[in-house]
Design a protein around this motif. Sequence first.
Motif, PDB file in Angstrom:
ATOM      1  N   LEU A  13     -14.158   8.374  -3.403  1.00  0.00           N
ATOM      2  CA  LEU A  13     -14.151   7.212  -2.517  1.00  0.00           C
ATOM      3  C   LEU A  13     -13.553   7.561  -1.159  1.00  0.00           C
ATOM      4  O   LEU A  13     -14.086   7.167  -0.115  1.00  0.00           O
ATOM      5  CB  LEU A  13     -13.352   6.076  -3.155  1.00  0.00           C
ATOM      6  CG  LEU A  13     -13.933   5.454  -4.427  1.00  0.00           C
ATOM      7  CD1 LEU A  13     -12.923   4.480  -5.044  1.00  0.00           C
ATOM      8  CD2 LEU A  13     -15.245   4.744  -4.146  1.00  0.00           C
ATOM      9  N   GLU A  14     -12.480   8.310  -1.169  1.00  0.00           N
ATOM     10  CA  GLU A  14     -11.837   8.682   0.092  1.00  0.00           C
ATOM     11  C   GLU A  14     -12.724   9.632   0.903  1.00  0.00           C
ATOM     12  O   GLU A  14     -12.737   9.578   2.136  1.00  0.00           O
ATOM     13  CB  GLU A  14     -10.468   9.310  -0.173  1.00  0.00           C
ATOM     14  CG  GLU A  14      -9.420   8.333  -0.701  1.00  0.00           C
ATOM     15  CD  GLU A  14      -9.037   7.280   0.331  1.00  0.00           C
ATOM     16  OE1 GLU A  14      -9.392   7.425   1.515  1.00  0.00           O
ATOM     17  OE2 GLU A  14      -8.356   6.301  -0.050  1.00  0.00           O
ATOM     18  N   GLU A  25      -4.161  -7.172   1.898  1.00  0.00           N
ATOM     19  CA  GLU A  25      -4.051  -6.728   0.509  1.00  0.00           C
ATOM     20  C   GLU A  25      -3.391  -5.352   0.452  1.00  0.00           C
ATOM     21  O   GLU A  25      -4.048  -4.356   0.110  1.00  0.00           O
ATOM     22  CB  GLU A  25      -5.436  -6.686  -0.142  1.00  0.00           C
ATOM     23  CG  GLU A  25      -6.178  -8.005  -0.127  1.00  0.00           C
ATOM     24  CD  GLU A  25      -7.601  -7.873  -0.649  1.00  0.00           C
ATOM     25  OE1 GLU A  25      -7.878  -6.899  -1.363  1.00  0.00           O
ATOM     26  OE2 GLU A  25      -8.425  -8.737  -0.322  1.00  0.00           O
ATOM     27  N   PRO A  26      -2.142  -5.247   0.802  1.00  0.00           N
ATOM     28  CA  PRO A  26      -1.478  -3.933   0.782  1.00  0.00           C
ATOM     29  C   PRO A  26      -1.542  -3.289  -0.599  1.00  0.00           C
ATOM     30  O   PRO A  26      -1.339  -3.953  -1.607  1.00  0.00           O
ATOM     31  CB  PRO A  26      -0.035  -4.268   1.195  1.00  0.00           C
ATOM     32  CG  PRO A  26       0.125  -5.728   0.940  1.00  0.00           C
ATOM     33  CD  PRO A  26      -1.216  -6.337   1.170  1.00  0.00           C
ATOM     34  N   GLY A  27      -1.864  -1.990  -0.600  1.00  0.00           N
ATOM     35  CA  GLY A  27      -1.941  -1.266  -1.861  1.00  0.00           C
ATOM     36  C   GLY A  27      -3.292  -1.323  -2.540  1.00  0.00           C
ATOM     37  O   GLY A  27      -3.472  -0.711  -3.602  1.00  0.00           O
ATOM     38  N   GLU A  28      -4.243  -2.043  -1.965  1.00  0.00           N
ATOM     39  CA  GLU A  28      -5.546  -2.215  -2.603  1.00  0.00           C
ATOM     40  C   GLU A  28      -6.666  -1.453  -1.876  1.00  0.00           C
ATOM     41  O   GLU A  28      -7.832  -1.781  -2.018  1.00  0.00           O
ATOM     42  CB  GLU A  28      -5.910  -3.703  -2.672  1.00  0.00           C
ATOM     43  CG  GLU A  28      -5.005  -4.529  -3.555  1.00  0.00           C
ATOM     44  CD  GLU A  28      -5.057  -4.081  -5.009  1.00  0.00           C
ATOM     45  OE1 GLU A  28      -6.157  -3.751  -5.486  1.00  0.00           O
ATOM     46  OE2 GLU A  28      -3.999  -4.034  -5.647  1.00  0.00           O
ATOM     47  N   ARG A  29      -6.306  -0.437  -1.098  1.00  0.00           N
ATOM     48  CA  ARG A  29      -7.301   0.295  -0.309  1.00  0.00           C
ATOM     49  C   ARG A  29      -8.443   0.833  -1.180  1.00  0.00           C
ATOM     50  O   ARG A  29      -9.616   0.606  -0.895  1.00  0.00           O
ATOM     51  CB  ARG A  29      -6.629   1.445   0.439  1.00  0.00           C
ATOM     52  CG  ARG A  29      -7.628   2.386   1.141  1.00  0.00           C
ATOM     53  CD  ARG A  29      -6.915   3.537   1.842  1.00  0.00           C
ATOM     54  NE  ARG A  29      -7.863   4.531   2.300  1.00  0.00           N
ATOM     55  CZ  ARG A  29      -8.536   4.452   3.450  1.00  0.00           C
ATOM     56  NH1 ARG A  29      -8.346   3.423   4.247  1.00  0.00           N
ATOM     57  NH2 ARG A  29      -9.381   5.406   3.801  1.00  0.00           N
ATOM     58  N   ASP A  30      -8.108   1.555  -2.229  1.00  0.00           N
ATOM     59  CA  ASP A  30      -9.161   2.177  -3.037  1.00  0.00           C
ATOM     60  C   ASP A  30      -9.955   1.150  -3.836  1.00  0.00           C
ATOM     61  O   ASP A  30     -11.153   1.347  -4.083  1.00  0.00           O
ATOM     62  CB  ASP A  30      -8.553   3.239  -3.960  1.00  0.00           C
ATOM     63  CG  ASP A  30      -7.995   4.411  -3.174  1.00  0.00           C
ATOM     64  OD1 ASP A  30      -8.728   4.961  -2.332  1.00  0.00           O
ATOM     65  OD2 ASP A  30      -6.821   4.757  -3.374  1.00  0.00           O
TER      66      ASP A  30
END
Length: 353
Positions: free
Chosen positions: A169-170, A193-198
Amino acid sequence: MGTANGAIEETMTLFEGADEAYSAPRRRRRGLSRVVPTVIALLLVAAGAWGVVSFQRLVDQYTVWTFTPSAATESIADGSRMTAEGRFLFFASKPAVEPAALFDSSCASEQEGSGILGCYLPTGRTIHLFDVTDDRLAGLEDVVGAHEMLHAAWDRMNTLDRQQLIPELEAAASRLAGNADFTSRMAYYAKAEPGERDNELHSIIGTEVASIGPALEAHYAQYFTDRAAVVALHEKSDAVFTDLQARSAALSTAMAALKAEIDTEYAAYSSGYEGLNADVLAFNARTDWTSNAEIGRATRSLEARRAALDAQYADVVAKHNEYNADHAALTSLTDQTNELYKGLNLQPALPSK
């Protein structure tokens, strides 16, 4: 009565001993509403040895069995080309298409000036979708529904599965680093939504990015029979905005250039007329003319300058009218854009006047 081995057994029929009164046979039945929960409860107890994921799977199965999809959510599942697994996760999340007021109470945005079209709420494991009614955005609900379904999929993945996906994904995200819209969007998610990047990347890349590589294609094939069709729906709806934005930007650029021309030309016209008026006053004040021919030449020169300035003014007026027409066209484009923003649960981003 015949038996499995073909022998004949002696039996009594219902009417034997007819001289005695009898009661009608009682029909034995049990309500399904009591049977299904009992069966599910037994299944859940038996699932204890399977671990948390299997327990959640059985909870999801019960939800799917007892949930009745609306015609709208059925259409979204079909339109987004969900596989059986994708549909299972979608309906296990009890998706609901909601009008603005109800949706805003379900999926309130935490960022001022932002708007959203769908949300997956992990606490209740439910999906809420904004009712998009603008015909120009046909297919957008399918993309949003698919996006939220992938959140449900991510929610049910174990840590190992996520860790295997994150590098892919990255890598896909790194190829979008030059995309200003993508960068801005991920910045929004970082705040909202901090921490929900992936988690967000998993949904965005799966529904909006055409070229993602074989590993991710294999992963998303669990959920879509034709992922390319979902991406095409995204591109189609996105093109509505892209076209309006491009036309608005081009028109704004042309208007800025036209205004600069008008300002420059009108300044020259004003300066020219000031000089002409001064020369006319000087002409009228002269008393040293030597002949009528000299007066005629001076008069014709002044009249030619006046005619040239009048033509210049007419050009300024024509350009001003063109500018006003462009302004009306830009206002129309702005109104169209704001209508689309309204259809996307957003406040108008541009003034209509």
